[in-house]
Design an enzyme around this catalytic site. Structure first.
Site, PDB file in Angstrom:
ATOM      1  N   CYS A 128      44.063  61.790  52.554  1.00  0.00           N
ATOM      2  CA  CYS A 128      43.823  62.698  53.043  1.00  0.00           C
ATOM      3  C   CYS A 128      42.157  63.188  52.812  1.00  0.00           C
ATOM      4  CB  CYS A 128      44.377  64.146  52.972  1.00  0.00           C
ATOM      5  SG  CYS A 128      45.890  63.567  53.501  1.00  0.00           S
ATOM      6  N   ARG A 135      38.335  56.919  54.273  1.00  0.00           N
ATOM      7  CA  ARG A 135      39.478  57.241  53.263  1.00  0.00           C
ATOM      8  C   ARG A 135      40.809  56.831  54.095  1.00  0.00           C
ATOM      9  NH1 ARG A 135      37.828  61.233  49.454  1.00  0.00           N
ATOM     10  NH2 ARG A 135      39.989  61.971  49.181  1.00  0.00           N
ATOM     11  N   TRP A 155      46.523  61.486  56.062  1.00  0.00           N
ATOM     12  CA  TRP A 155      47.112  60.171  55.692  1.00  0.00           C
ATOM     13  C   TRP A 155      48.644  60.275  55.507  1.00  0.00           C
ATOM     14  CZ3 TRP A 155      48.427  56.816  51.510  1.00  0.00           C
ATOM     15  CH2 TRP A 155      48.499  55.564  51.848  1.00  0.00           C
ATOM     16  N   ASN A 212      45.233  68.070  50.698  1.00  0.00           N
ATOM     17  CA  ASN A 212      45.614  66.656  50.093  1.00  0.00           C
ATOM     18  C   ASN A 212      46.334  66.434  49.122  1.00  0.00           C
ATOM     19  OD1 ASN A 212      44.938  64.004  49.669  1.00  0.00           O
ATOM     20  ND2 ASN A 212      42.872  64.358  48.798  1.00  0.00           N
ATOM     21  N   GLY A 213      47.310  65.873  48.966  1.00  0.00           N
ATOM     22  CA  GLY A 213      48.168  65.662  48.047  1.00  0.00           C
ATOM     23  C   GLY A 213      49.840  65.717  48.360  1.00  0.00           C
ATOM     24  N   GLU A 228      41.636  37.564  43.990  1.00  0.00           N
ATOM     25  CA  GLU A 228      40.782  38.635  44.625  1.00  0.00           C
ATOM     26  C   GLU A 228      40.493  38.276  46.157  1.00  0.00           C
ATOM     27  OE1 GLU A 228      40.072  41.884  44.424  1.00  0.00           O
ATOM     28  OE2 GLU A 228      38.271  41.949  45.439  1.00  0.00           O
ATOM     29  N   LYS A 259      41.383  40.199  49.422  1.00  0.00           N
ATOM     30  CA  LYS A 259      40.410  40.423  50.575  1.00  0.00           C
ATOM     31  C   LYS A 259      40.648  39.839  51.864  1.00  0.00           C
ATOM     32  CE  LYS A 259      38.407  43.119  48.896  1.00  0.00           C
ATOM     33  NZ  LYS A 259      38.828  43.092  47.762  1.00  0.00           N
ATOM     34  N   GLU A 273      44.089  41.805  53.497  1.00  0.00           N
ATOM     35  CA  GLU A 273      43.771  43.395  53.739  1.00  0.00           C
ATOM     36  C   GLU A 273      42.938  43.535  55.038  1.00  0.00           C
ATOM     37  OE1 GLU A 273      42.336  46.014  50.792  1.00  0.00           O
ATOM     38  OE2 GLU A 273      41.153  44.392  49.905  1.00  0.00           O
ATOM     39  N   HIS A 283      54.606  24.086  40.789  1.00  0.00           N
ATOM     40  CA  HIS A 283      55.896  24.707  40.558  1.00  0.00           C
ATOM     41  C   HIS A 283      56.181  25.644  41.718  1.00  0.00           C
ATOM     42  CE1 HIS A 283      55.116  23.767  36.438  1.00  0.00           C
ATOM     43  NE2 HIS A 283      54.072  23.934  36.426  1.00  0.00           N
ATOM     44  N   LYS A 295      41.316  54.249  51.130  1.00  0.00           N
ATOM     45  CA  LYS A 295      40.352  53.759  50.448  1.00  0.00           C
ATOM     46  C   LYS A 295      40.677  54.287  49.040  1.00  0.00           C
ATOM     47  CE  LYS A 295      36.481  52.175  48.816  1.00  0.00           C
ATOM     48  NZ  LYS A 295      36.518  50.702  48.340  1.00  0.00           N
TER      49      LYS A 295
HETATM   50  C1  AGP Z   1      41.034  46.615  47.319  1.00  0.00           C
HETATM   51  O1  AGP Z   1      40.085  46.027  48.075  1.00  0.00           O
HETATM   52  C2  AGP Z   1      41.785  47.701  47.832  1.00  0.00           C
HETATM   53  N1  AGP Z   1      41.152  48.744  48.632  1.00  0.00           N
HETATM   54  C3  AGP Z   1      42.963  48.368  46.885  1.00  0.00           C
HETATM   55  O2  AGP Z   1      43.580  47.157  46.157  1.00  0.00           O
HETATM   56  C4  AGP Z   1      42.127  49.134  45.549  1.00  0.00           C
HETATM   57  O3  AGP Z   1      41.174  48.273  44.867  1.00  0.00           O
HETATM   58  C5  AGP Z   1      43.063  49.791  44.790  1.00  0.00           C
HETATM   59  O4  AGP Z   1      43.739  50.897  45.636  1.00  0.00           O
HETATM   60  C6  AGP Z   1      42.658  50.534  43.635  1.00  0.00           C
HETATM   61  O5  AGP Z   1      41.696  51.462  44.116  1.00  0.00           O
HETATM   62  P1  AGP Z   1      40.651  52.216  42.975  1.00  0.00           P
HETATM   63  O6  AGP Z   1      39.887  50.984  42.337  1.00  0.00           O
HETATM   64  O7  AGP Z   1      39.974  53.197  43.649  1.00  0.00           O
HETATM   65  O8  AGP Z   1      41.925  52.659  41.938  1.00  0.00           O
END
Ligand code: AGP
Length: 617
Positions: A2, A27, A77, A103-104, A490, A494, A497, A513, A612
């Site tokens: 949020c 966010r 959110w 937020n929380g 990674e 990318k 997501e 395997h 985010k």
């Molecule tokens: C990465 O592209 C994602 N947005 C997500 O995996 C992110 O890296 C993860 O939520 C950790 O976030 P942080 O680095 O703010 O702790």
């Protein structure tokens, strides 16, 4: 996660609040709302985007609400209660006198709600937040406490995390904010009596650079133009006023179509900023506070445990190779969400490094707290200054990558690897596992990495062409060995997501395997085959894929012609030391994911279902 924005002062609040919510859109959210204090306390809220809220307000506003100089706004959110209009924030109390944004998560909201219902309260939403504002009013009604002390009393009954802002119709010159476990920043306006409240500094920075980062358990209250900060136990605080370094230009897209592309292209600078001023390449000295204050810890360390989530966890995997190679220290890399519940064995002389771009990831925070309780020393490697993880750490180092707005992490990843490399070199120096000349040699290569990233970015146009050929794929496989196994993970993260194409990263040797069963002419396989001790083995893996008609996109060291004719596409990247190859090799994978996602019409900066920063479990 949020987003929260609040304002009190002499300017019209509504434009400030709406613009602030737009700055927080990155966010991730599913609904938005505002509350404006004029003659009445008016709430407008709606499922959907901030633009949908604006349309709703322009259709609904009747009186002078929009002239109000006190207001707050929220992007939600959903955690408790599905995304819809009635579950959107702000929420009002039983009488309608109070409004709250939050937020929380209030973990004991159900118990609190039962008590309130028994005392005649009725609720219009399924949220935990609405329970809190009813509780505050219930306390005011049944005690002689004023608004601020009723907020104090209510929060002392709450289990969970909150960053809240509260307005009251009966106290129109008041605005109250509080935090525990979720971030809240207070901006000190240029004019007397002008204050801003937000989840981070981005909605505030264009109005003031002077901010206070509220600490857990603190309450900020503005009454008749004066700000006081107290604890829940009513102890007066004298908070430190920070001068923000970020500027408005950093928050804009700078001519790029998306924040993600801007941030990919910022990497030469963000990597430079992450090491600038932190070592002297001639002497091999490290000017980092955590290194200077914890030199003995680095020298005598027996084990390093790295915790993180998502991309930050991938940076931790790269760091495993770096620390073990350079500092000869055993490293464990843990998903924070697993570590916190696994009852891990933690020793006093362990060093824990928590990696997080946002500094607010709930699982990483909880894992750190567990490690601290068990006596370990905890370093934080974070990008957001003043966020919760650095404040919980014994020491650490900021990544100085600048604000990362795109939900998909890019420049934060390479900045994290850069900072972790510096910490590994400092540890190697302290432990004597590397000669000074070798350290100086590595630092000299690090200093030219930004220029090599620039060269890798020049691949952009060729990767646009490549993306056109694979944008309709249904699956991708990413393979790498050694330092580049985490880069394969990674690259897969990318792609999946932001383009929603299923993708898996795998150690290249592991393909036999299981995953090799997936290989056919419809399976694009990205293989990181840059110069390394594993090169010949990786070439063999490529041949195994080709033997099964897989399409191979190979990332190779520039000038390597061995794979021409063997693979379907070659991406040539600048040569560097193996330890720095993740910094270079991740760039074409970032660009490939970005362009495929754009061609698929995906919302690249705010991918579906993602936030985010995941500040809830
Ligand atoms: C990465 O592209 C994602 N947005 C997500 O995996 C992110 O890296 C993860 O939520 C950790 O976030 P942080 O680095 O703010 O702790």
């Amino acid at each position: 996660m949020c987003g929260i924005v609040g304002y009190i002062g002499t300017k019209e609040a509504y434009p400030i609040v709406i613009k602030g919510l737009k700055r927080l859109e990155y966010r991730g959210y599913d609904s938005a709302g505002v509350a404006l204090m004029d003659a009445d306390l008016t709430v407008f809220k709606k499922k959907g985007k901030v633009s949908d809220l604006e349309a709703h307000v322009s259709q609904s506003a009747q009186g002078n609400e929009l002239k109000s100089t006190i207001g707050m706004g929220h992007t939600r959110w959903a955690t408790h209660g599905e995304p819809n209009d009635r579950n959107s924030h702000p929420h009002k109390s039983q009488s309608g006198d109070l409004a709250i944004i939050h937020n929380g998560i209030i973990e004991n909201y159900a118990t609190l709600k039962e008590g309130l219902v028994a005392r005649g309260h009725s609720f219009s939403s399924d949220t935990d937040t609405e329970v809190l504002v009813h509780l505050i009013e219930d306390i005011m009604e049944h005690t002689k406490l004023d608004l601020l002390d009723s907020v104090r009393a209510a929060l002392s009954q709450v289990n969970g995390a909150y960053a809240i802002v509260i307005l009251s119709q009966h106290h129109p010159e008041h605005i109250i904010a509080a935090r525990k476990g979720s971030p809240l920043v207070v901006g000190l306006g240029e004019e007397r009596g002008e204050f801003f409240f937000a989840s981070d500094a981005t909605p505030i920075v264009e109005y003031t650079k002077r901010v206070i980062y509220l600490n857990d358990g603190e309450i900020a209250a503005v009454e008749n133009g004066e700000l006081t900060v107290t604890t829940i136990d009513n102890e007066i605080q004298s908070p430190y006023v920070h001068e923000l370094e970020l500027n408005l230009e950093q928050l804009e897209k700078g001519g790029y179509e998306h924040f993600m592309l801007k941030e990919i292209f910022e990497q030469p600078k963000s990597i430079y900023d992450s090491f600038r001023g932190r070592f002297d390449s001639a002497s091999g000295e490290f000017m980092m506070r955590s290194v200077q204050e914890y030199g003995d810890k680095l020298r005598n360390i027996k084990r390093l445990v790295i915790i993180g989530c998502g991309t930050s966890w991938h940076a931790g995997l790269v760091a495993e190779y770096i620390f073990e190679d350079l500092a000869r220290v055993p490293v464990e890399v843990e998903y924070a969400s697993e570590f916190r519940y696994r009852n891990p064995v933690i020793y006093n002389d362990d060093l824990i490094i928590a990696i997080s771009q946002s500094g607010e990831t709930a699982d990483t925070l909880a894992a750190m707290e567990l490690a601290k309780q068990k006596g370990a020393t905890v370093f934080g490697v974070c990008n957001v200054v003043g966020s919760s993880i650095p404040r919980l750490s014994h020491a650490g180092a900021y990544t100085h990558a600048g604000p990362e707005i795109g939900v998909a992490s890019t420049k934060a990843f390479t900045a994290q690897v850069t900072v972790l490399t510096l910490l590994a070199l400092a540890m190697a120096k302290a432990k004597g596992t590397l000669s000074s000349s070798r350290i100086t040699e590595i630092l000299a290569e690090l200093e030219i990495i930004p220029s090599k990233i620039e060269k890798a970015l020049a691949l952009n146009d060729s990767i646009v062409d490549l993306s056109k050929q694979y944008k309709d794929a249904h699956n991708f496989l990413f393979l790498g060995r050694g330092y580049n196994f985490p880069v394969a993970l990674e690259g897969a993260l990318k792609l999946k997501e932001i383009s929603y194409i299923h993708a898996e990263g795998y150690p290249a040797a592991e393909m036999k395997h299981g995953p090799i069963a997936l290989i056919d002419e419809n399976m694009p396989v990205v293989v990181i085959a840059t110069k390394s001790e594993h090169y010949e083995k990786v070439v063999s893996n490529i041949q195994e894929v080709k033997a099964r008609k897989g399409k191979v996109i190979a990332v190779v060291t520039e000038g390597d012609r061995n794979l021409d004719g063997m693979v379907d596409h070659v991406i040539e990247v600048p040569e560097t030391m193996e330890g720095f190859s993740p910094l270079i090799n991740t760039v074409p994978l970032q660009l490939l994911s970005y362009h495929i996602a754009v061609m698929r019409g995906c919302n690249v900066d705010q991918p579906r279902n993602l936030a985010k920063s995941v500040t809830v479990e």
